[in-house]
Design a protein around this motif. Structure first.
Motif, PDB file in Angstrom:
ATOM      1  N   ASP A  37     185.350 -22.840  54.216  1.00  0.00           N
ATOM      2  CA  ASP A  37     185.064 -22.178  52.937  1.00  0.00           C
ATOM      3  C   ASP A  37     183.807 -22.705  52.266  1.00  0.00           C
ATOM      4  O   ASP A  37     183.480 -22.292  51.155  1.00  0.00           O
ATOM      5  N   LEU A  38     183.091 -23.609  52.902  1.00  0.00           N
ATOM      6  CA  LEU A  38     181.909 -24.203  52.285  1.00  0.00           C
ATOM      7  C   LEU A  38     180.625 -23.653  52.883  1.00  0.00           C
ATOM      8  O   LEU A  38     180.507 -23.513  54.100  1.00  0.00           O
ATOM      9  N   ASP A  39     179.670 -23.376  51.998  1.00  0.00           N
ATOM     10  CA  ASP A  39     178.323 -22.987  52.418  1.00  0.00           C
ATOM     11  C   ASP A  39     177.405 -24.194  52.381  1.00  0.00           C
ATOM     12  O   ASP A  39     176.353 -24.206  52.999  1.00  0.00           O
ATOM     13  N   VAL A  56     173.085 -29.075  53.188  1.00  0.00           N
ATOM     14  CA  VAL A  56     173.260 -27.705  53.679  1.00  0.00           C
ATOM     15  C   VAL A  56     172.647 -27.612  55.074  1.00  0.00           C
ATOM     16  O   VAL A  56     171.703 -28.329  55.401  1.00  0.00           O
ATOM     17  N   CYS A  85     175.724 -19.338  42.202  1.00  0.00           N
ATOM     18  CA  CYS A  85     176.904 -18.487  42.384  1.00  0.00           C
ATOM     19  C   CYS A  85     177.153 -17.534  41.214  1.00  0.00           C
ATOM     20  O   CYS A  85     178.051 -16.706  41.283  1.00  0.00           O
ATOM     21  N   CYS A 122     180.416 -24.135  44.092  1.00  0.00           N
ATOM     22  CA  CYS A 122     179.962 -22.737  44.117  1.00  0.00           C
ATOM     23  C   CYS A 122     180.626 -21.933  45.240  1.00  0.00           C
ATOM     24  O   CYS A 122     181.052 -20.795  45.032  1.00  0.00           O
ATOM     25  N   SER A 123     180.711 -22.507  46.429  1.00  0.00           N
ATOM     26  CA  SER A 123     181.307 -21.811  47.573  1.00  0.00           C
ATOM     27  C   SER A 123     182.747 -21.408  47.285  1.00  0.00           C
ATOM     28  O   SER A 123     183.187 -20.311  47.663  1.00  0.00           O
ATOM     29  N   ARG A 127     184.479 -17.435  46.729  1.00  0.00           N
ATOM     30  CA  ARG A 127     185.588 -16.974  47.562  1.00  0.00           C
ATOM     31  C   ARG A 127     186.901 -16.850  46.794  1.00  0.00           C
ATOM     32  O   ARG A 127     187.918 -16.491  47.363  1.00  0.00           O
ATOM     33  N   ILE A 148     177.730 -14.488  48.889  1.00  0.00           N
ATOM     34  CA  ILE A 148     177.483 -15.753  49.592  1.00  0.00           C
ATOM     35  C   ILE A 148     176.037 -15.795  50.083  1.00  0.00           C
ATOM     36  O   ILE A 148     175.352 -16.817  49.946  1.00  0.00           O
ATOM     37  N   THR A 152     173.317 -18.659  48.962  1.00  0.00           N
ATOM     38  CA  THR A 152     172.603 -19.523  49.911  1.00  0.00           C
ATOM     39  C   THR A 152     171.105 -19.232  49.858  1.00  0.00           C
ATOM     40  O   THR A 152     170.294 -20.164  49.978  1.00  0.00           O
TER      41      THR A 152
END
Length: 164
Positions: A37-39, A56, A85, A122-123, A127, A148, A152
């Protein structure tokens, strides 16, 4: 995002020395993070409340950034919006995160900033895995995947300014 090790994290930083990267506080719960679930990996330094970090994956390479921010002293009715986000938060839930530029420009004291969620989640907000305290997310016509991609893209634009 793929799961990261402490060594991955420490080797990724572009705007601090190897010694600084070696001394920074890496999260102890890397094995328990919701990586799918993480960017990006973001965390605050528990020993220095004005410091935060982001790692990242970009172009199959990890990019880490050390940032500082001033905790907000705003009232209950003031809301701010994260530029990644687009989540709104009350009472300092968003702050201007400043990062020293990479290379010679950073050694001369040049920095750039971006308004981000102070919890760096934010990620999870995108979601729907986390709901902001008394803040909110706007109803958007974009899909979650498009949101998303926008977030990013905004983060990558910030990274580009660090290396320019």
């Amino acid at each position: 995002m793929r799961p990261l090790t402490e060594q991955d994290v420490r080797a990724s930083f572009i705007n601090c020395s190897k010694g600084e990267a070696k001394r920074l506080a890496v999260p102890r719960d890397l094995g328990e993070r919701p990586w799918e679930d993480l960017d990006f990996l973001g965390w605050r330094d528990p020993g220095a409340p004005d410091r935060s970090y982001v790692v990242v994956e970009r172009d199959e390479r990890l990019v880490g950034v050390a940032m500082r921010f001033q905790p907000a002293q705003r009232g209950l009715l003031h809301r701010s919006m994260c530029s990644l986000c687009l989540t709104t938060h009350p009472r300092g839930g968003v702050a201007l995160m400043t990062a020293r530029k990479a290379g010679p420009a950073g050694r001369e004291g040049n920095s750039v900033g971006v308004y981000m969620c102070t919890d760096l989640a934010c990620s999870l907000y995108l979601r729907g895995r986390r709901v902001p305290e008394s803040g909110g997310r706007f109803e958007e016509s974009l899909t979650v995947d498009e949101q998303i991609a926008r977030a990013t893209g905004n983060l990558f634009a910030f990274l580009d300014r660090l290396t320019a």
